[in-house]
Motif scaffolding. Structure first.
Motif, PDB file in Angstrom:
ATOM      1  N   TRP A  30       0.802  -1.220   0.000  1.00  0.00           N
ATOM      2  CA  TRP A  30       0.000   0.000   0.000  1.00  0.00           C
ATOM      3  C   TRP A  30       0.834   1.269   0.000  1.00  0.00           C
ATOM      4  O   TRP A  30       0.376   2.320  -0.441  1.00  0.00           O
ATOM      5  CB  TRP A  30      -0.942   0.004   1.204  1.00  0.00           C
ATOM      6  CG  TRP A  30      -1.725  -1.260   1.354  1.00  0.00           C
ATOM      7  CD1 TRP A  30      -1.618  -2.166   2.369  1.00  0.00           C
ATOM      8  CD2 TRP A  30      -2.730  -1.769   0.462  1.00  0.00           C
ATOM      9  NE1 TRP A  30      -2.491  -3.213   2.149  1.00  0.00           N
ATOM     10  CE2 TRP A  30      -3.185  -2.993   1.004  1.00  0.00           C
ATOM     11  CE3 TRP A  30      -3.267  -1.327  -0.732  1.00  0.00           C
ATOM     12  CZ2 TRP A  30      -4.161  -3.761   0.392  1.00  0.00           C
ATOM     13  CZ3 TRP A  30      -4.243  -2.104  -1.349  1.00  0.00           C
ATOM     14  CH2 TRP A  30      -4.676  -3.306  -0.784  1.00  0.00           C
ATOM     15  N   GLY A  31       2.046   1.220   0.492  1.00  0.00           N
ATOM     16  CA  GLY A  31       2.852   2.417   0.675  1.00  0.00           C
ATOM     17  C   GLY A  31       3.189   3.172  -0.599  1.00  0.00           C
ATOM     18  O   GLY A  31       3.364   4.383  -0.573  1.00  0.00           O
ATOM     19  N   GLU A  32       3.305   2.475  -1.703  1.00  0.00           N
ATOM     20  CA  GLU A  32       3.680   3.112  -2.962  1.00  0.00           C
ATOM     21  C   GLU A  32       2.479   3.704  -3.705  1.00  0.00           C
ATOM     22  O   GLU A  32       2.634   4.545  -4.585  1.00  0.00           O
ATOM     23  CB  GLU A  32       4.375   2.066  -3.850  1.00  0.00           C
ATOM     24  CG  GLU A  32       5.068   2.611  -5.056  1.00  0.00           C
ATOM     25  CD  GLU A  32       6.300   3.447  -4.740  1.00  0.00           C
ATOM     26  OE1 GLU A  32       6.721   4.189  -5.639  1.00  0.00           O
ATOM     27  OE2 GLU A  32       6.819   3.395  -3.618  1.00  0.00           O
ATOM     28  N   LEU A  33       1.276   3.272  -3.342  1.00  0.00           N
ATOM     29  CA  LEU A  33       0.079   3.711  -4.062  1.00  0.00           C
ATOM     30  C   LEU A  33      -0.163   5.221  -4.032  1.00  0.00           C
ATOM     31  O   LEU A  33      -0.521   5.790  -5.068  1.00  0.00           O
ATOM     32  CB  LEU A  33      -1.152   2.965  -3.546  1.00  0.00           C
ATOM     33  CG  LEU A  33      -1.222   1.488  -3.925  1.00  0.00           C
ATOM     34  CD1 LEU A  33      -2.434   0.839  -3.269  1.00  0.00           C
ATOM     35  CD2 LEU A  33      -1.262   1.294  -5.424  1.00  0.00           C
ATOM     36  N   PRO A  34       0.020   5.894  -2.918  1.00  0.00           N
ATOM     37  CA  PRO A  34      -0.252   7.342  -2.927  1.00  0.00           C
ATOM     38  C   PRO A  34       0.601   8.116  -3.932  1.00  0.00           C
ATOM     39  O   PRO A  34       0.107   9.030  -4.587  1.00  0.00           O
ATOM     40  CB  PRO A  34       0.048   7.772  -1.487  1.00  0.00           C
ATOM     41  CG  PRO A  34      -0.179   6.539  -0.677  1.00  0.00           C
ATOM     42  CD  PRO A  34       0.282   5.407  -1.554  1.00  0.00           C
ATOM     43  N   ARG A  35       1.863   7.748  -4.086  1.00  0.00           N
ATOM     44  CA  ARG A  35       2.735   8.441  -5.034  1.00  0.00           C
ATOM     45  C   ARG A  35       2.233   8.242  -6.463  1.00  0.00           C
ATOM     46  O   ARG A  35       2.130   9.196  -7.236  1.00  0.00           O
ATOM     47  CB  ARG A  35       4.172   7.942  -4.909  1.00  0.00           C
ATOM     48  CG  ARG A  35       5.147   8.660  -5.842  1.00  0.00           C
ATOM     49  CD  ARG A  35       6.565   8.124  -5.718  1.00  0.00           C
ATOM     50  NE  ARG A  35       6.689   6.756  -6.166  1.00  0.00           N
ATOM     51  CZ  ARG A  35       6.769   6.379  -7.451  1.00  0.00           C
ATOM     52  NH1 ARG A  35       6.711   7.284  -8.401  1.00  0.00           N
ATOM     53  NH2 ARG A  35       6.900   5.113  -7.767  1.00  0.00           N
ATOM     54  N   LEU A  36       1.891   6.998  -6.799  1.00  0.00           N
ATOM     55  CA  LEU A  36       1.402   6.708  -8.142  1.00  0.00           C
ATOM     56  C   LEU A  36       0.039   7.351  -8.384  1.00  0.00           C
ATOM     57  O   LEU A  36      -0.231   7.855  -9.479  1.00  0.00           O
ATOM     58  CB  LEU A  36       1.335   5.200  -8.372  1.00  0.00           C
ATOM     59  CG  LEU A  36       2.688   4.477  -8.356  1.00  0.00           C
ATOM     60  CD1 LEU A  36       2.485   2.977  -8.472  1.00  0.00           C
ATOM     61  CD2 LEU A  36       3.598   4.997  -9.444  1.00  0.00           C
ATOM     62  N   GLU A  37      -0.802   7.359  -7.368  1.00  0.00           N
ATOM     63  CA  GLU A  37      -2.112   7.998  -7.502  1.00  0.00           C
ATOM     64  C   GLU A  37      -1.942   9.489  -7.725  1.00  0.00           C
ATOM     65  O   GLU A  37      -2.679  10.107  -8.492  1.00  0.00           O
ATOM     66  CB  GLU A  37      -2.965   7.730  -6.256  1.00  0.00           C
ATOM     67  CG  GLU A  37      -4.433   8.024  -6.435  1.00  0.00           C
ATOM     68  CD  GLU A  37      -4.784   9.509  -6.385  1.00  0.00           C
ATOM     69  OE1 GLU A  37      -5.726   9.923  -7.090  1.00  0.00           O
ATOM     70  OE2 GLU A  37      -4.117  10.255  -5.637  1.00  0.00           O
ATOM     71  N   GLY A  38      -0.943  10.078  -7.080  1.00  0.00           N
ATOM     72  CA  GLY A  38      -0.653  11.489  -7.286  1.00  0.00           C
ATOM     73  C   GLY A  38      -0.245  11.770  -8.729  1.00  0.00           C
ATOM     74  O   GLY A  38      -0.659  12.785  -9.313  1.00  0.00           O
ATOM     75  N   GLN A  39       0.535  10.869  -9.300  1.00  0.00           N
ATOM     76  CA  GLN A  39       0.930  11.025 -10.700  1.00  0.00           C
ATOM     77  C   GLN A  39      -0.291  10.922 -11.611  1.00  0.00           C
ATOM     78  O   GLN A  39      -0.442  11.708 -12.555  1.00  0.00           O
ATOM     79  CB  GLN A  39       1.965   9.973 -11.087  1.00  0.00           C
ATOM     80  CG  GLN A  39       3.306  10.176 -10.428  1.00  0.00           C
ATOM     81  CD  GLN A  39       4.289   9.066 -10.764  1.00  0.00           C
ATOM     82  OE1 GLN A  39       4.030   8.181 -11.567  1.00  0.00           O
ATOM     83  NE2 GLN A  39       5.453   9.119 -10.128  1.00  0.00           N
ATOM     84  N   CYS A  40      -1.165   9.953 -11.327  1.00  0.00           N
ATOM     85  CA  CYS A  40      -2.392   9.801 -12.119  1.00  0.00           C
ATOM     86  C   CYS A  40      -3.253  11.052 -11.999  1.00  0.00           C
ATOM     87  O   CYS A  40      -3.768  11.558 -13.004  1.00  0.00           O
ATOM     88  CB  CYS A  40      -3.199   8.582 -11.666  1.00  0.00           C
ATOM     89  SG  CYS A  40      -2.566   7.013 -12.230  1.00  0.00           S
ATOM     90  N   SER A  41      -3.408  11.544 -10.797  1.00  0.00           N
ATOM     91  CA  SER A  41      -4.233  12.734 -10.575  1.00  0.00           C
ATOM     92  C   SER A  41      -3.685  13.933 -11.328  1.00  0.00           C
ATOM     93  O   SER A  41      -4.457  14.714 -11.898  1.00  0.00           O
ATOM     94  CB  SER A  41      -4.316  13.056  -9.082  1.00  0.00           C
ATOM     95  OG  SER A  41      -5.062  12.079  -8.418  1.00  0.00           O
ATOM     96  N   SER A  42      -2.368  14.076 -11.356  1.00  0.00           N
ATOM     97  CA  SER A  42      -1.760  15.182 -12.105  1.00  0.00           C
ATOM     98  C   SER A  42      -2.081  15.072 -13.587  1.00  0.00           C
ATOM     99  O   SER A  42      -2.401  16.079 -14.240  1.00  0.00           O
ATOM    100  CB  SER A  42      -0.241  15.187 -11.913  1.00  0.00           C
ATOM    101  OG  SER A  42       0.083  15.490 -10.590  1.00  0.00           O
ATOM    102  N   MET A  43      -1.998  13.852 -14.119  1.00  0.00           N
ATOM    103  CA  MET A  43      -2.308  13.645 -15.536  1.00  0.00           C
ATOM    104  C   MET A  43      -3.785  13.930 -15.813  1.00  0.00           C
ATOM    105  O   MET A  43      -4.122  14.534 -16.832  1.00  0.00           O
ATOM    106  CB  MET A  43      -1.983  12.216 -15.962  1.00  0.00           C
ATOM    107  CG  MET A  43      -0.532  11.918 -16.024  1.00  0.00           C
ATOM    108  SD  MET A  43       0.171  12.690 -17.473  1.00  0.00           S
ATOM    109  CE  MET A  43       1.765  11.987 -17.457  1.00  0.00           C
ATOM    110  N   VAL A  44      -4.650  13.499 -14.923  1.00  0.00           N
ATOM    111  CA  VAL A  44      -6.087  13.734 -15.098  1.00  0.00           C
ATOM    112  C   VAL A  44      -6.372  15.234 -15.066  1.00  0.00           C
ATOM    113  O   VAL A  44      -7.162  15.735 -15.871  1.00  0.00           O
ATOM    114  CB  VAL A  44      -6.908  12.961 -14.039  1.00  0.00           C
ATOM    115  CG1 VAL A  44      -8.361  13.407 -14.025  1.00  0.00           C
ATOM    116  CG2 VAL A  44      -6.809  11.460 -14.287  1.00  0.00           C
ATOM    117  N   GLU A  45      -5.746  15.940 -14.139  1.00  0.00           N
ATOM    118  CA  GLU A  45      -5.938  17.396 -14.073  1.00  0.00           C
ATOM    119  C   GLU A  45      -5.456  18.059 -15.362  1.00  0.00           C
ATOM    120  O   GLU A  45      -6.108  18.979 -15.866  1.00  0.00           O
ATOM    121  CB  GLU A  45      -5.221  17.993 -12.856  1.00  0.00           C
ATOM    122  CG  GLU A  45      -5.871  17.654 -11.539  1.00  0.00           C
ATOM    123  CD  GLU A  45      -7.329  18.085 -11.456  1.00  0.00           C
ATOM    124  OE1 GLU A  45      -7.651  19.233 -11.836  1.00  0.00           O
ATOM    125  OE2 GLU A  45      -8.151  17.266 -11.015  1.00  0.00           O
TER     126      GLU A  45
END
Length: 115
Positions: A30-45
């Motif tokens: 679970w620890g790595e998920l927030p970083r990757l989710e942040g990258q996805c969110s940046s792309m979505v934005e």
């Protein structure tokens, strides 16, 4: 990079990110998920800003929908794995809050039970 290719670039980046997130979630890392989710969110934005201004040709539109299908399937599976973990975390937090309230009510300091 033109807006049209930038739109496709975003989708091409999001799909493997969600696949990596799914691999990690399956492995309960679970620890790595927030970083990757942040990258996805940046792309979505970024997509929110540029996609309305762009026009995709037929091939790009078809590719976009293939990628969206992968992204959606990955996201759904990830959410299915994360929700039980979040529920468990909420339960632990409620239990700790109840313990803190009980300790406070009976005059014990909050840090009396901290390691």
């Amino acid at each position: 990079m033109g807006s049209q290719s930038e739109v496709m670039h975003c989708y091409e980046q999001i799909a493997p990110l969600t696949e990596r997130m799914l691999v990690l979630a399956r492995a309960k890392q679970w620890g790595e998920l927030p970083r990757l989710e942040g990258q996805c969110s940046s792309m979505v934005e970024r997509l929110k800003d540029i996609e309305p201004l762009s026009t995709l040709d037929e091939a790009q539109s078809a590719r976009k929908y293939v990628l969206l299908g992968r992204i959606s399937a990955n996201s759904s599976e990830i959410v299915g794995m994360i929700m039980p973990q979040l529920s468990k975390l909420v339960g632990v937090m409620k239990s700790l809050d109840r313990q803190r309230s009980l300790h406070k009510a009976y005059g014990q300091p909050d840090d009396a039970y901290l390691p």
